[in-house]
Write an enzyme that holds these catalytic residues in place. Structure first.
Site: not given
Ligand code: BGC
Length: 495
Positions: A91, A136, A181, A319, A321, A391
């Site tokens: 990607r 992006h 995003e 995505n 995290y 992601e």
């Molecule tokens: C973004 C990335 C970024 C990652 C970590 C994501 O929200 O799409 O570009 O590197 O977060 O910070």
């Protein structure tokens, strides 16, 4: 990050499980973060070029992406890394002003068009599928000068750009991701990301609406004119933080925070009725009225717009995290990094729980179970949609090559994806590790490393070296087994 995140019970629960044969493993990157070549040949200026050159103090180390990983010149090395990783797909994103220097289709950059064409061909020659993000965050500065994402005409401009990409690469690209995003609207209109404007709760909401429309226009264009020929898919990428109530009393507020953070983009596309999440729409309309506004700061959709956007994504690209807990904010709250998620609007405080281990990025702590929670919530909200993880990755600082915490991170988060699939019946088609290599981390500059490969930013060669996590991930991609007892031995594989 310690072993405790991966309890013996969990290890037993997943030890015998494998990702199914058709499940795809890949890695992700984005153009501004890796390419460099910011003014190579006839490339136009992007809002990030402008932002970092005029406001270096907005970036913790004052750095920029002028050279970054130099992938504009070193992309062949990247393709070799990908081949070594055994991944099914890569990607990456296309820089709008590299392909269209004026932002408009009146001038196509031959260099820019060739750059991505060569990359796509090289990937396909090695059996690696290109998964292409069209946006992006690199808006051409020319379009920003005309109002950028707050100008309704951006939907036309984005559709024009999409047509150029579909014409150039549609015969070779099967998976298109329109916008990475849309939540970025909050960052861009809260001064911390390009274009560095201050218009939270007004400009950010115009941006939210027009990004959704721009995405939908590109989707409908493909559906009408390209899908019959090529049969590919087009989807929107949403950042989904998992949000939990701090206490039982915070449950209702948490729903509203989920609405503004997740539903603001997902409801319009994936819900049966479309449009803004109703509770959020009511809340902002009422607040706007109390503030003496003639209309809601969250701009309304027409019925025609609702129909255009509703159903305009072939899968839920996610995505993920971080997880955070929601509570009512103290009157003197300083909101911290989550303020930009629009939570200040709701009088909510959003913060990680103290027991979740930190990473090098202050906006996320570690709580793998939150990933499963998010997937299940989305399934309950929007039905049996297919997910694709675009992601998921770990932020370290100055990571050594032996990056055990990143190995654990991918193992633990992948375990939760497996459980979501097998225990909760969530359909997940693929997973992308963020990131192929260390790269420019936006406002964190080069202070956070997120790569399976280390990059030596002090060397003109930008030397890439596989970390332990690259070895691990190559094994997972090959075997579809997260290998709960993974231990690495030199020479285990060909990396
Ligand atoms: C973004 C990335 C970024 C990652 C970590 C994501 O929200 O799409 O570009 O590197 O977060 O910070």
């Amino acid at each position: 990050m310690g072993q405790y995140l991966f309890s013996a019970v969990l290890a037993t629960a997943v030890a015998e499980r494998r990702f199914p044969a058709g499940f795809k493993f890949g890695v992700a990157s984005s153009s501004y973060q890796i390419e460099g070549g910011w003014n190579a040949s006839d490339k136009g200026e992007s809002i990030w070029d402008r932002f970092v050159h005029t406001t270096p103090e907005a970036i913790v180390d004052g750095s920029n992406g002028d050279v970054a990983c130099d992938s504009y010149h070193r992309w062949r090395e990247d393709v070799q890394l990908l081949e070594n990783l055994n991944v099914d797909f890569y990607r990456f994103s296309i820089s709008w002003p590299r392909v269209l220097p004026t932002g408009f289709p009146n001038r196509l950059s031959e260099h820019g068009a060739r750059y991505y064409g060569d990359l796509i061909d090289a990937l396909l020659e090695r059996g690696i599928e290109p998964v292409v993000t069209m946006y992006h965050w690199e808006l051409p500065q020319t379009l920003q000068d005309l109002g950028g994402w707050a100008n309704p005409l951006i939907a036309d401009w984005f559709a024009d750009y999409a047509r150029v990409l579909f014409d150039l690469y549609g015969d070779r690209v099967q998976t298109w991701l329109t916008i990475n995003e849309p939540l970025i609207c909050d960052f861009g209109y809260d001064g911390i990301f390009a274009p560095g404007l201050q218009s939270a709760g007004r400009g950010s909401y115009l941006c939210s609406k027009y990004m959704l429309l721009a995405h939908a226009r590109a989707y409908r264009l493909y559906e009408r004119e390209y899908k019959p020929k090529y049969g590919g898919t087009v989807s929107l990428v949403n950042q989904v933080y998992w949000l939990e109530p701090q206490t039982e009393q915070d449950a209702e507020l948490t729903e509203l925070v989920r609405d503004i953070s997740i539903g603001r983009y997902a409801h319009a596309v994936f819900s049966a009725e479309g449009g803004w999440p109703p509770a959020l729409e009511r809340y902002i309309a009422q607040k706007s009225a109390e503030e003496g506004e003639p209309r809601s700061r969250l701009p309304a959709f027409t019925q025609e717009e609702i129909e255009l956007i509703r159903g305009s994504s072939d899968m839920f690209a996610i995505n993920h995290y971080a997880t955070a807990a929601v509570s009512a904010a103290a009157p003197d709250a300083t909101y911290g990094v989550f303020a930009v998620e629009g939570v200040a609007e709701l009088g909510a405080a959003v913060a990680p729980r103290p027991e979740w281990p930190p990473t090098a990025s202050d906006w996320f702590t570690l709580y793998p179970e939150g990933f499963r929670g998010a997937l299940l919530y989305l399934k309950q909200q929007y039905g049996d949609v297919e997910f694709f993880v675009t992601e998921n990755g770990y932020a370290g600082s100055d990571d050594p090559l032996d990056d055990e915490p990143r190995v654990q991170y991918h193992r633990d988060y992948l375990a939760q994806v497996l459980l979501a699939m097998e225990e909760d019946g969530v359909r997940v088609a693929g997973y992308s590790a963020w990131s192929l290599m260390d790269s420019y981390e936006w406002m964190t500059g080069y202070q956070a490393s997120m790569g399976l490969h280390h990059v030596d930013f002090s060397s003109p060669d930008r030397t890439r070296t596989p970390r332990r996590s690259a070895h691990y991930y190559a094994q997972v991609a090959r075997t579809h087994d997260i290998d709960v007892d993974y231990s690495f031995h030199e020479g285990d594989n060909k990396l």
